[in-house]
Design a protein around this motif. Structure first.
Motif, PDB file in Angstrom:
ATOM      1  N   HIS A   9       3.766  -6.476   5.073  1.00 25.26           N
ATOM      2  CA  HIS A   9       2.316  -6.297   5.157  1.00 25.26           C
ATOM      3  C   HIS A   9       1.855  -5.012   4.488  1.00 25.26           C
ATOM      4  N   LEU A  10       2.767  -4.082   4.245  1.00 28.51           N
ATOM      5  CA  LEU A  10       2.397  -2.825   3.601  1.00 28.51           C
ATOM      6  C   LEU A  10       2.199  -2.976   2.097  1.00 28.51           C
ATOM      7  N   LEU A  11       2.629  -4.100   1.536  1.00 27.99           N
ATOM      8  CA  LEU A  11       2.446  -4.385   0.119  1.00 27.99           C
ATOM      9  C   LEU A  11       2.119  -5.868  -0.024  1.00 27.99           C
ATOM     10  N   PRO A  12       0.865  -6.251   0.219  1.00 26.53           N
ATOM     11  CA  PRO A  12       0.491  -7.673   0.166  1.00 26.53           C
ATOM     12  C   PRO A  12       0.859  -8.306  -1.173  1.00 26.53           C
ATOM     13  N   GLU A  13       1.086  -9.615  -1.146  1.00 24.47           N
ATOM     14  CA  GLU A  13       1.581 -10.313  -2.332  1.00 24.47           C
ATOM     15  C   GLU A  13       0.521 -10.504  -3.416  1.00 24.47           C
ATOM     16  N   ASP A  14      -0.753 -10.466  -3.072  1.00 28.34           N
ATOM     17  CA  ASP A  14      -1.806 -10.676  -4.063  1.00 28.34           C
ATOM     18  C   ASP A  14      -1.697  -9.660  -5.196  1.00 28.34           C
ATOM     19  N   ALA A  15      -1.673 -10.134  -6.434  1.00 28.13           N
ATOM     20  CA  ALA A  15      -1.435  -9.260  -7.587  1.00 28.13           C
ATOM     21  C   ALA A  15      -2.522  -8.203  -7.747  1.00 28.13           C
ATOM     22  N   PHE A  16      -3.783  -8.584  -7.535  1.00 32.33           N
ATOM     23  CA  PHE A  16      -4.857  -7.605  -7.692  1.00 32.33           C
ATOM     24  C   PHE A  16      -4.780  -6.539  -6.608  1.00 32.33           C
ATOM     25  N   THR A  17      -4.462  -6.952  -5.386  1.00 35.05           N
ATOM     26  CA  THR A  17      -4.314  -5.982  -4.306  1.00 35.05           C
ATOM     27  C   THR A  17      -3.187  -5.006  -4.615  1.00 35.05           C
ATOM     28  N   GLN A  18      -2.084  -5.515  -5.131  1.00 29.41           N
ATOM     29  CA  GLN A  18      -0.985  -4.623  -5.505  1.00 29.41           C
ATOM     30  C   GLN A  18      -1.411  -3.645  -6.593  1.00 29.41           C
ATOM     31  N   ALA A  19      -2.216  -4.121  -7.537  1.00 33.46           N
ATOM     32  CA  ALA A  19      -2.698  -3.225  -8.596  1.00 33.46           C
ATOM     33  C   ALA A  19      -3.601  -2.143  -8.022  1.00 33.46           C
ATOM     34  N   GLU A  20      -4.435  -2.502  -7.050  1.00 33.62           N
ATOM     35  CA  GLU A  20      -5.275  -1.491  -6.394  1.00 33.62           C
ATOM     36  C   GLU A  20      -4.418  -0.456  -5.679  1.00 33.62           C
ATOM     37  N   ILE A  21      -3.386  -0.915  -5.006  1.00 36.05           N
ATOM     38  CA  ILE A  21      -2.468   0.009  -4.333  1.00 36.05           C
ATOM     39  C   ILE A  21      -1.797   0.917  -5.360  1.00 36.05           C
ATOM     40  N   ASP A  22      -1.321   0.326  -6.455  1.00 32.93           N
ATOM     41  CA  ASP A  22      -0.684   1.128  -7.503  1.00 32.93           C
ATOM     42  C   ASP A  22      -1.637   2.187  -8.056  1.00 32.93           C
ATOM     43  N   ALA A  23      -2.899   1.818  -8.215  1.00 32.67           N
ATOM     44  CA  ALA A  23      -3.874   2.780  -8.735  1.00 32.67           C
ATOM     45  C   ALA A  23      -3.953   4.003  -7.831  1.00 32.67           C
ATOM     46  N   TRP A  24      -3.940   3.789  -6.512  1.00 35.04           N
ATOM     47  CA  TRP A  24      -3.978   4.925  -5.587  1.00 35.04           C
ATOM     48  C   TRP A  24      -2.657   5.699  -5.600  1.00 35.04           C
ATOM     49  N   LEU A  25      -1.543   4.989  -5.760  1.00 40.00           N
ATOM     50  CA  LEU A  25      -0.256   5.693  -5.838  1.00 40.00           C
ATOM     51  C   LEU A  25      -0.201   6.606  -7.057  1.00 40.00           C
ATOM     52  N   PHE A  26      -0.679   6.107  -8.202  1.00 38.58           N
ATOM     53  CA  PHE A  26      -0.700   6.941  -9.407  1.00 38.58           C
ATOM     54  C   PHE A  26      -1.666   8.110  -9.235  1.00 38.58           C
ATOM     55  N   TRP A  27      -2.825   7.833  -8.656  1.00 36.18           N
ATOM     56  CA  TRP A  27      -3.818   8.891  -8.451  1.00 36.18           C
ATOM     57  C   TRP A  27      -3.277   9.973  -7.520  1.00 36.18           C
ATOM     58  N   GLU A  28      -2.576   9.544  -6.492  1.00 35.54           N
ATOM     59  CA  GLU A  28      -2.025  10.515  -5.534  1.00 35.54           C
ATOM     60  C   GLU A  28      -1.081  11.491  -6.220  1.00 35.54           C
ATOM     61  N   GLN A  29      -0.235  10.987  -7.090  1.00 38.47           N
ATOM     62  CA  GLN A  29       0.732  11.859  -7.746  1.00 38.47           C
ATOM     63  C   GLN A  29       0.117  12.712  -8.850  1.00 38.47           C
ATOM     64  N   ASN A  30      -0.978  12.269  -9.424  1.00 37.05           N
ATOM     65  CA  ASN A  30      -1.582  12.996 -10.543  1.00 37.05           C
ATOM     66  C   ASN A  30      -2.763  13.878 -10.160  1.00 37.05           C
ATOM     67  N   SER A  31      -3.543  13.466  -9.173  1.00 34.90           N
ATOM     68  CA  SER A  31      -4.794  14.169  -8.873  1.00 34.90           C
ATOM     69  C   SER A  31      -4.873  14.721  -7.457  1.00 34.90           C
ATOM     70  N   HIS A  32      -3.907  14.402  -6.622  1.00 33.00           N
ATOM     71  CA  HIS A  32      -3.911  14.856  -5.231  1.00 33.00           C
ATOM     72  C   HIS A  32      -2.717  15.763  -4.951  1.00 33.00           C
TER      73      HIS A  32
END
Length: 200
Positions: A79-102
């Motif tokens: 449940h921490l990584l739902p299977e929907d591809a767009f949802t995963q892309a949204e999660i990835d966007a925050w993961l990248f942002w966290e490492q680069n801007s946070h």
């Protein structure tokens, strides 16, 4: 059994521990004290050529590094990584942002204050300004929803909460960010109440 090599003072390492704990993944924890040079020994560099924590060594001997890559691997099919591809892309966007801007700023300020024991005035103004801007973006996003993606917790929340919880140690005031504060309380309840499973 999977082995996690990390430092409990590191938000990046706590991401991995928290994901494993939340999903009930068995592991043994090996403490690595970076200030004592334990991430630079020949033995550790053989596992992690970059000399960074966290890393995980899987039961088959393979090693994976980079906190957000690790938690994404651990969370697959959950449940921490739902299977929907767009949802995963949204999660990835925050993961990248966290490492680069946070993380470079929120965690960077904390590293100077806590690990290097430097006074507040030694932390560059740019670091503090960028860290505050990252927290403000989180506040704006959370003003309209309980979690970062969809209507339930994901690894995006684990990744972002890890250092946000520790932001006051770097000199950042969260009291004026009520949406972030309320979200952190939800994260504490959902994720951050697990004992440490130490290595034998």
């Amino acid at each position: 059994m999977m082995r996690i090599f990390g430092d409990l003072g590191s938000g990046n390492c706590l991401k991995v521990k928290t994901t494993a704990d939340t999903l009930g993944i068995a592991y043994a924890w090996t403490h690595i004290d970076i200030l004592k040079g334990q991430s630079r020994t020949p033995e550790f560099l053989a596992l992690s050529p970059a000399g960074q924590v966290p890393i995980v060594q899987l039961s088959d001997g393979r090693v994976l590094s980079q906190s957000n890559a690790i938690i994404r691997y651990l969370a697959r099919g959950s449940h921490l990584l739902p299977e929907d591809a767009f949802t995963q892309a949204e999660i990835d966007a925050w993961l990248f942002w966290e490492q680069n801007s946070h993380e470079p700023f929120v965690a960077g300020a904390r590293f100077q204050r806590v690990y290097l024991r430097q006074p507040a005035e030694h932390v560059p103004a740019r670091t503090m300004a960028n860290g505050a801007a990252a927290l403000d973006r989180m506040e704006a996003h959370l003003g309209g929803q309980a979690w970062f993606v969809n209507d339930g917790p994901t690894i995006a929340d684990i990744a972002l909460a890890a250092y946000t919880r520790l932001a006051p140690e770097g000199g950042f005031d969260l009291t004026g960010r009520p949406a972030v504060t309320a979200w952190l309380a939800r994260c504490d309840e959902a994720f951050f109440d697990h004992p440490l499973e130490t290595a034998p």
